[in-house]
Motif scaffolding. Structure first.
Motif, short mmCIF file in Angstrom:
data_model
loop_
_atom_site.label_atom_id
_atom_site.label_comp_id
_atom_site.label_asym_id
_atom_site.label_seq_id
_atom_site.Cartn_x
_atom_site.Cartn_y
_atom_site.Cartn_z
N HIS A 128 0.84 -1.21 0.00
CA HIS A 128 0.00 0.00 0.00
C HIS A 128 0.87 1.25 0.00
O HIS A 128 0.59 2.20 -0.74
N GLU A 129 1.93 1.20 0.82
CA GLU A 129 2.81 2.37 0.89
C GLU A 129 3.55 2.57 -0.43
O GLU A 129 3.82 3.70 -0.84
N GLN A 136 2.27 1.98 -3.21
CA GLN A 136 1.21 2.25 -4.18
C GLN A 136 1.09 1.14 -5.24
O GLN A 136 0.69 1.39 -6.38
N ASN A 137 1.44 -0.06 -4.83
CA ASN A 137 1.17 -1.23 -5.67
C ASN A 137 -0.24 -1.70 -5.36
O ASN A 137 -0.45 -2.62 -4.57
N TRP A 138 -1.21 -0.98 -6.00
CA TRP A 138 -2.60 -1.15 -5.56
C TRP A 138 -3.15 -2.55 -5.81
O TRP A 138 -3.91 -3.06 -4.97
N CYS A 165 -7.75 0.93 -1.98
CA CYS A 165 -7.09 0.27 -3.11
C CYS A 165 -8.06 0.06 -4.27
O CYS A 165 -7.71 0.27 -5.46
N LYS A 171 -8.51 3.38 -5.95
CA LYS A 171 -7.32 3.76 -6.71
C LYS A 171 -7.25 2.95 -8.02
O LYS A 171 -6.91 3.49 -9.08
N SER A 227 -7.47 4.54 -11.66
CA SER A 227 -6.38 4.29 -12.61
C SER A 227 -6.92 3.70 -13.90
O SER A 227 -6.48 4.06 -15.00
#
Length: 821
Positions: A776-777, A779-781, A808, A811, A815
């Motif tokens: 998560h940090e 940003q590998n959703w 997530c 996001k 995306s």
């Protein structure tokens, strides 16, 4: 040389002449043919004058020799005459002696003839002995075959003559008769000769009376096998003869041949079916060999109106043995109504009431028994057991147990009961002394020694238990009791030396398993040994095998609370909490005060997460048995679960004081200290554990955690790598090393270790959270969404996971929209 006148004087010559004249007279005139004439003298003088000295000497020698010979002949003649006189005298004396002996023999012969006329049987004895001498010579090969036939005929005649004169009829039960010792001696010779030549009673052609008489003589002289053969021959000749049947029954009784006795007794009953004595004897015999037909004999006596109190008592015992306690009690009451003075019947009545769970009636009956017989040890033993269940009558129970033990009644059970009652009445020291005294008096009593060892284990003194077992004179491999206690002792040592690593625990438990298997080698039907083996197998995680052993134990000890308690622990290990709950409730109904039952209940409550309830059960177990190591260890864990860390530390300190080798207590202490953030002391605890067992992977993992928490992460990687090398399936170690790599900002390595932690333990939600947070940090959703989804599958109510999962999802959706635009 001739004498000459010049050599001798005339006087000398004259003397010579006179000498020869005397010699002539002595020898006799037969030497001279002519008469003595003067002319002769003249010529003699001339001759003498002519002799020389040699001739004179020779003549002198001849004269001396002739005189000596004459003297010897006269002496010998005198001696011979004296000897002839003495021989005549001696012959006269011998003749007189022979005459006296002849007269004495004539007198003896007359006396013997008189005796034989007065006692005709003696003649047959003498004739029989002579015949036996002839037979012995014949058997020895001295006699011819013709003489052997004659001897055999004489032997049969002698036996018949002997049996005709003996005053017996074959009745062995009657008062023993005074049989002449000579008759018995002759009987012995007869049996020896008959045995030597291979003849039996059936070969002698005797009548039934003669066979009985010969059988009684054999019995009186100690030849039991000959006696039996004779009476069997008599029974063959006369099957209905009462004396013969009675004698055969008597011989079977003395030989301990119950089956033979039954045969002849039933033959007598066919002759006299209503004989009360025969019916009683037959009933007692059948009762002794376990034949229920004995009741029919007693009922026949009852129908005849001849039954006695003893008969009713026997009937009661038969019905009790058949499981009809109520009917047995009715028969016994009837017997006591007829004869209330039989103490044995009162005791039997007490036992029946006890079997029917009627303690008050049982106590009354046993008291009546003791009024009649104060020395009845079994009655005192029963009274002690009955009174011991009443807390208000422990003093009376103690007195009864003292009487029972003094009378050697009740066996080991009463010895132990006496010690328990002494302890219960505040005389604990006396109780222990009584056991020690009993064991000193019976050092080979393995059951008592094993029970005392079990009590030492119960009191938390395994060393005393070990001393008792090692001092046993009986080799452990020969005693099931000792082997079982050795197994229990090794289980106790395993509890005191466990470290939770698995390896050490198995090595300790395997020794206990060997002891229980040794007990089963002695007695395959020992339910306690199977139970002990099942416990060892469960602790070693051989759950399927443990279930089989427990099934064997249940078949042998069905209804025993300890079986249900062990089965409940096995069900817990198998994850079947409801079955464990059912089993322990069943055991609790049978024995609610058993420390094992409250201990198992505590484990079940902890498994359900009911920690307060578990704490109560473990505390109750420890109050009942302060030395219960597992209960105290589990209570320490429950205290930590309830955040009562100091109480957990207190339990660990108690365990370590009592058992310094109990590494598992040090493990619990280290975990409690970590909860209190006392990293330095916790590190010391883990180092002690590792010092005891360098392969303890859990201790290595926790030591690394202490290093990290105390600001020395560089010291953590080495013990973590070592822990994972020892146990690659340790989810905690993988998780801990993941935290280390995360602290060092090695995210990929951290994620790898966290994933391995989850792979070894899918319920490790902490590792799942770290994986999700890292993704998560970063940003590998997509990866983060999957990680948060995994957490929600474990805990759907996890708010952070739910919020982050929604983020997530949003996001990813945003995306995708941007990508599509």
């Amino acid at each position: 040389m001739l004498f000459s006148p010049k050599h001798k004087s005339p006087q000398i010559l004259l003397l010579h002449v006179k000498y020869y004249l005397r010699a002539d007279l002595l020898v006799g005139k037969s030497h001279f043919s002519m008469p003595f004439l003067p002319q002769t003298i003249k010529h003699l003088r001339v001759g003498l004058v002519m002799m020389d000295p040699f001739t004179v000497v020779l003549a002198f020698f001849l004269v001396v020799a002739s005189g000596t010979l004459t003297w010897w002949i006269a002496t010998v003649d005198s001696n011979l005459r004296q000897n002839r006189l003495e021989e005549v005298t001696e012959r006269e004396k011998i003749s007189e002696t022979i005459l006296q002996i002849s007269n004495l023999l004539l007198d003896m012969n007359g006396g013997i003839n008189a005796i034989l006329y007065a006692h005709p049987g003696l003649k047959s004895l003498i004739d029989a002995h002579k015949t036996l001498d002839l037979i012995e010579a014949s058997v020895g090969g001295i006699e011819t075959s013709e003489n052997q036939i004659v001897a055999a005929e004489k032997l049969l005649t002698s036996i018949r003559g002997l049996l005709a004169t003996v005053d017996v009829d074959g009745d062995l039960v009657a008062t023993e008769k005074n049989i002449d010792p000579g008759m018995l001696q002759l009987s012995n010779r007869i049996y020896e000769i008959l045995t030597q030549v291979g003849l039996g009673p059936a070969d002698l052609g005797l009548s039934d009376l003669e066979s009985r008489r010969l059988g009684e003589l054999a019995y009186r002289s100690g030849h039991r096998s000959w006696a039996l053969s004779c009476f069997e021959e008599a029974a063959r000749l006369a099957p209905g003869e009462k004396i013969t049947l009675r004698a055969l029954e008597h011989l079977s009784t003395e030989a301990g041949d119950d089956e033979g006795k039954r045969i002849w007794l039933e033959a007598r009953l066919r002759q006299d079916p209503d004989n009360p004595e025969l019916l009683r004897t037959h009933a007692h015999l059948l009762a002794q060999i376990g034949d229920p037909a004995a009741e029919r004999d007693v009922l026949r006596l009852e129908a005849l109106g001849l039954d006695t109190a003893a008969d009713r008592s026997l009937l009661s015992g038969l019905r009790a043995r058949a499981g009809a306690s109520s009917e047995a009690l009715e028969a016994l009451d009837a017997a006591l109504e007829a004869d209330p003075s039989r103490s044995s019947d009162w005791l039997q009545k007490a036992l029946l009431h006890d079997e029917l769970d009627e303690p008050d009636n049982s106590i009354k009956a046993v008291e009546r028994c003791l009024l009649l017989d104060r020395q009845n040890g079994d009655a005192w033993a029963l009274q002690a057991k009955l009174l011991s269940t009443n807390s208000g009558k422990l003093a009376s129970a103690l007195k009864s147990s003292i009487h029972a033990v003094a009378l050697n009644a009740g066996g080991t059970e009463l010895i132990l009961l006496k010690a328990d009652l002494l302890t219960a009445t505040g005389k604990e020291t006396e109780g222990r002394e009584s056991l020690a005294k009993a064991l000193q008096g019976e050092p080979n009593n393995d059951e008592l020694r094993a029970s005392m060892a079990a009590m030492s284990l119960q009191d938390g003194d395994p060393l005393q238990a070990e001393s008792l077992l090692r001092s046993a004179p009986t080799p452990p491999t020969m005693s099931v009791h000792l082997q079982i206690q050795w197994g229990r002792l090794h289980l106790a040592f395993a509890d005191l030396r466990r470290d939770g690593s698995g390896e050490t625990d198995k090595s300790l438990l395997s020794v206990a398993g060997d002891s229980f298997r040794g007990a089963l080698n002695v007695d395959r039907e020992s339910g306690i040994a199977w139970l002990g083996l099942a416990r060892v197998q469960r602790l070693m995680k051989d759950l399927d095998v443990a279930e089989e052993s427990l099934t064997r134990a249940r078949r042998l000890m069905n209804g025993t609370p300890s079986i249900d308690a062990e089965a409940a622990l096995l069900a817990l290990d198998l994850g079947d909490l409801s079955e464990a709950q059912r089993l322990i409730e069943s055991a609790s109904v049978k024995d609610s005060e058993n420390a094992v039952i409250t201990y198992v209940k505590g484990n079940i409550s902890a498994s359900y997460g009911r920690f307060k309830e578990a704490l109560e059960f473990f505390t109750e177990t420890i109050k009942s048995q302060p030395s219960h190591v597992r209960a105290r260890l589990n209570r320490a864990s429950v205290y930590m679960a309830l955040d009562k860390v100091q109480e957990a530390l207190d339990d660990c300190e108690i365990l370590l004081n009592e058992a310094p080798e109990l590494i598992l207590a040090e493990v619990r202490r280290g975990e409690a200290l970590m909860m209190l953030s006392q990293w330095s002391e916790a590190k010391n605890s883990w180092e002690k554990v590792i010092g005891s067992n360098p392969r303890h992977s859990h201790a290595l993992t926790q030591l690394a955690a202490c290093h990290m928490s105390s600001g020395r992460p560089e010291l953590a990687e080495s013990p973590l790598n070592e822990a994972l090398g020892l146990n690659p399936e340790s989810s905690m170690a993988w998780h801990q090393r993941g935290l280390l790599y995360l602290d060092w900002s090695r995210d990929e390595a951290a994620i790898s270790d966290f994933k391995k932690a989850v792979a070894t333990d899918p319920t490790n939600i902490e590792a799942q959270l770290h994986i999700a947070a890292i993704y998560h940090e970063a940003q590998n959703w997509n990866e983060a969404e999957e990680a948060w989804r995994n957490i929600l599958s474990i805990d759907p109510e996890h708010t952070v996971a739910r919020r982050r999962f929604d983020e997530c999802t949003a996001k990813i959706a945003t995306s995708e929209i941007l990508n599509n635009c």
